[in-house]
Design an enzyme around this catalytic site. Structure first.
Site, PDB file in Angstrom:
ATOM      1  N   ASP A  74       3.054 -99.372  82.864  1.00 21.36           N
ATOM      2  CA  ASP A  74       2.082-100.148  83.293  1.00 21.36           C
ATOM      3  C   ASP A  74       1.736 -99.889  84.409  1.00 21.36           C
ATOM      4  OD1 ASP A  74       4.036-100.874  84.038  1.00 21.36           O
ATOM      5  OD2 ASP A  74       4.201-103.037  83.917  1.00 21.36           O
ATOM      6  N   SER A  75       2.644 -98.836  84.668  1.00 20.58           N
ATOM      7  CA  SER A  75       2.082 -97.586  85.995  1.00 20.58           C
ATOM      8  C   SER A  75       0.829 -97.159  86.121  1.00 20.58           C
ATOM      9  CB  SER A  75       3.640 -96.273  86.402  1.00 20.58           C
ATOM     10  OG  SER A  75       3.300 -95.928  84.692  1.00 20.58           O
ATOM     11  N   ASP A 106       3.712-100.342  77.260  1.00 18.86           N
ATOM     12  CA  ASP A 106       4.415-101.308  78.463  1.00 18.86           C
ATOM     13  C   ASP A 106       3.683-102.937  78.076  1.00 18.86           C
ATOM     14  OD1 ASP A 106       6.808-101.698  79.764  1.00 18.86           O
ATOM     15  OD2 ASP A 106       5.283 -99.941  81.335  1.00 18.86           O
ATOM     16  N   LYS A 164       7.697-102.288  75.461  1.00 19.57           N
ATOM     17  CA  LYS A 164       8.742-102.391  76.696  1.00 19.57           C
ATOM     18  C   LYS A 164       8.441-103.550  77.242  1.00 19.57           C
ATOM     19  CE  LYS A 164       9.072 -99.322  80.491  1.00 19.57           C
ATOM     20  NZ  LYS A 164       8.760-100.025  81.217  1.00 19.57           N
ATOM     21  N   GLU A 190       9.881-106.462  80.726  1.00 17.35           N
ATOM     22  CA  GLU A 190      11.008-105.945  81.639  1.00 17.35           C
ATOM     23  C   GLU A 190      11.676-107.649  81.531  1.00 17.35           C
ATOM     24  OE1 GLU A 190       8.830-105.581  85.757  1.00 17.35           O
ATOM     25  OE2 GLU A 190       8.339-103.395  85.390  1.00 17.35           O
ATOM     26  N   GLU A 247      15.792 -99.308  85.924  1.00 14.87           N
ATOM     27  CA  GLU A 247      15.492 -98.463  86.926  1.00 14.87           C
ATOM     28  C   GLU A 247      16.105 -98.328  88.076  1.00 14.87           C
ATOM     29  OE1 GLU A 247      11.108 -98.533  86.844  1.00 14.87           O
ATOM     30  OE2 GLU A 247      11.037 -97.813  88.872  1.00 14.87           O
TER      31      GLU A 247
HETATM   32  O1  KIV Z   1       4.771 -98.482  84.265  1.00 14.67           O
HETATM   33  C1  KIV Z   1       6.123 -96.890  83.468  1.00 14.67           C
HETATM   34  O2  KIV Z   1       5.972 -96.196  83.939  1.00 14.67           O
HETATM   35  C2  KIV Z   1       7.857 -97.639  83.797  1.00 14.67           C
HETATM   36  C3  KIV Z   1       8.893 -96.325  84.043  1.00 14.67           C
HETATM   37  C4  KIV Z   1       8.587 -95.632  85.341  1.00 14.67           C
HETATM   38  C5  KIV Z   1       9.965 -96.843  83.561  1.00 14.67           C
HETATM   39  O3  KIV Z   1       8.379 -98.187  83.154  1.00 14.67           O
END
Ligand code: KIV
Length: 290
Positions: A67-68, A106, A136, A138, A205
């Site tokens: 989600d970055s 994510d 994924k 959090e 992280e």
């Molecule tokens: O969103 C992302 O890119 C991440 C990584 C930095 C682990 O969660």
């Protein structure tokens, strides 16, 4: 490196040939850590587009549609505004562009925290829309029930502990975690809770190294570090960060390239040639057949 093929991308942008090798699976990733040891560290990078996936795929075990992308692609101030639609569309592109890596997507903020049922519905939507193999999410102990719920219903989950960017408003920033005993205990406890709940891998992280090592030793699942420790069972970086797309990056990023300069210099050359009318040249111009 465990991968042995290179995609020939010269034939077509959309359908590179030769046809692919078999894709890695979640159980194979999980099995890379045996009796607490991962002989060959797991390699993960973020990918958001099909072409990026084509180029990264042969070198990675996992591609993370992180989600970055909120900041990297959409110019958003954080990952908080990222939507299900963004994640589904970019994940589908990455699956189309890859043949080898396990694609993990994510779950965006607000799509899974309410209940295991909400998480299942949205995780299923992401996997159906994209063809990704896993999600994924959090959070540690608070998410353990949800991880077990998804896992037992056919959705593999990668956990994410330590600095969890979706919690930026609670954490108050993106600084490294685990400096106090309370934080350190929480990080190790969170990793253990996710492990017991069946997470197939856990991202750690922005965590001080001794705590990242302690968490890695405390869990049976492979840990994937980002700003954590080389002793994690694998590593991940945001691809644009390591390519050198941005001037400002977190301290834990190593810039392996300087793509920003390549893009800027190339655009400047193009602009110059348009302005002095040297582009298009003869080679790029159609003439009537004689
Ligand atoms: O969103 C992302 O890119 C991440 C990584 C930095 C682990 O969660």
């Amino acid at each position: 490196m465990s991968t042995t093929f290179q995609i020939d991308t010269s034939t077509s942008r959309a359908n590179p040939t030769p046809a692919p090798m078999k894709r890695l699976t979640v159980p194979r990733i999980r099995a890379r850590k045996k009796d607490g040891v991962t002989e060959e560290p797991l390699v993960m990078l973020t990918a958001y587009t099909a072409r990026q996936a084509q180029l990264l795929d042969a070198h990675c075990d996992l591609l993370l549609v992180g989600d970055s992308l909120g900041q990297v692609i959409y110019g958003l101030p954080s990952t908080i505004p990222v939507t299900m639609e963004m994640m589904a569309n970019h994940a589908a592109a990455v699956v189309r562009g890859s043949y080898h890596s396990v694609v993990v997507v994510d779950m965006p903020f607000g799509s899974y925290e309410q209940s295991p049922e909400q998480a299942f519905e949205n995780a299923a939507t992401l996997l159906k829309a994209s063809g990704a193999a896993a999600v994924k999410l959090e959070g540690g102990e608070a998410m353990a029930e949800t991880v077990a719920f998804l896992n037992s219903r056919g959705i593999p989950v990668m956990g994410h502990v330590g600095l969890t960017p979706q919690a930026v408003n609670v954490l108050g920033g993106y600084m490294a975690r685990g400096r106090s005993d309370t934080e350190a205990d929480k990080i190790v406890g969170d990793a253990k809770a996710l492990d017991e709940a069946g997470a197939f891998a856990i991202v750690i992280e922005g965590v001080v190294e001794p705590i990242a090592i302690e968490a890695t030793k405390a869990v049976t699942a492979p840990t994937i570090g980002i700003g954590a420790s080389a002793q994690c069972d694998g590593q991940v970086l945001v691809t644009e960060d390591m390519l050198g797309m941005f001037e400002r990056v977190p301290r834990f990023v190593k810039k392996y390239g300087d793509i920003a300069t390549v893009i800027s210099d190339t655009a400047a050359q193009y602009a110059g040639e348009v302005r002095d009318r040297s582009f298009p040249g003869e080679e790029q111009t159609y003439q009537p057949k004689k």
